[in-house]
Design an enzyme around this catalytic site. Structure first.
Site, PDB file in Angstrom:
ATOM      1  N   ASP A 105      -5.744  -7.163   6.174  1.00  0.00           N
ATOM      2  CA  ASP A 105      -5.067  -8.197   5.333  1.00  0.00           C
ATOM      3  C   ASP A 105      -5.035  -9.668   6.001  1.00  0.00           C
ATOM      4  OD1 ASP A 105      -3.479  -7.861   7.604  1.00  0.00           O
ATOM      5  OD2 ASP A 105      -1.558  -7.404   6.581  1.00  0.00           O
TER       6      ASP A 105
ATOM      7  N   ASP B 247      -5.593  -3.163  -3.049  1.00  0.00           N
ATOM      8  CA  ASP B 247      -6.904  -3.621  -3.323  1.00  0.00           C
ATOM      9  C   ASP B 247      -6.870  -4.835  -4.458  1.00  0.00           C
ATOM     10  OD1 ASP B 247      -7.782  -1.780  -1.436  1.00  0.00           O
ATOM     11  OD2 ASP B 247      -8.895  -0.354  -2.694  1.00  0.00           O
TER      12      ASP B 247
ATOM     13  N   ASN C 205       0.904  -1.231   0.069  1.00  0.00           N
ATOM     14  CA  ASN C 205      -0.126  -0.017  -0.110  1.00  0.00           C
ATOM     15  C   ASN C 205       0.821   1.307   0.087  1.00  0.00           C
ATOM     16  OD1 ASN C 205      -2.697  -0.969  -0.109  1.00  0.00           O
ATOM     17  ND2 ASN C 205      -2.780  -1.309   2.101  1.00  0.00           N
TER      18      ASN C 205
END
Length: 112
Positions: A97, A71, A62
């Site tokens: 996650d 995503d 991320n």
């Protein structure tokens, strides 16, 4: 044919127990399935395996590639996990996650 109000209610019910990104069950749904499994295992000697998966260092993806890439990875992981589970199994996204799998009628060796 259901009315628009009925469809909206069904949509809200679905959203309440499913992850918006992956479409998998969410933590609330997963906990409910575990409760059901505990009740059933006491009455019919069914065997279950409970597994938890956590994507190590997911935050790095991320931070370096952006949330869109993160995503996309979560969606891909979800699809891979879905292909490895059976219809009676429960797969859920528990957190950012984290995934949970509850397998039905599998001993430890089969679950692994």
């Amino acid at each position: 044919m259901p009315s628009s109000k009925k469809l909206a209610e069904q949509n809200l019910e679905h959203l309440a127990v499913h992850d918006h990104l992956t479409g998998l069950g969410n933590r609330e749904y997963f906990e409910g399935q575990i409760s059901k499994a505990l009740q059933l295992s006491a009455s019919d000697d069914a065997e279950y395996a409970l597994m938890s998966l956590d994507l190590d260092q997911f935050k790095i993806i991320n931070d370096t590639c952006g949330h869109v890439a993160g995503d996309d990875l979560l969606k891909q992981v979800s699809l891979v996990l879905l292909r490895q589970t059976k219809d009676k199994d429960t797969l859920a996204r528990l957190g950012a996650d984290e995934f949970g799998i509850l397998t039905y009628n599998k001993d430890k060796r089969q679950a692994i």
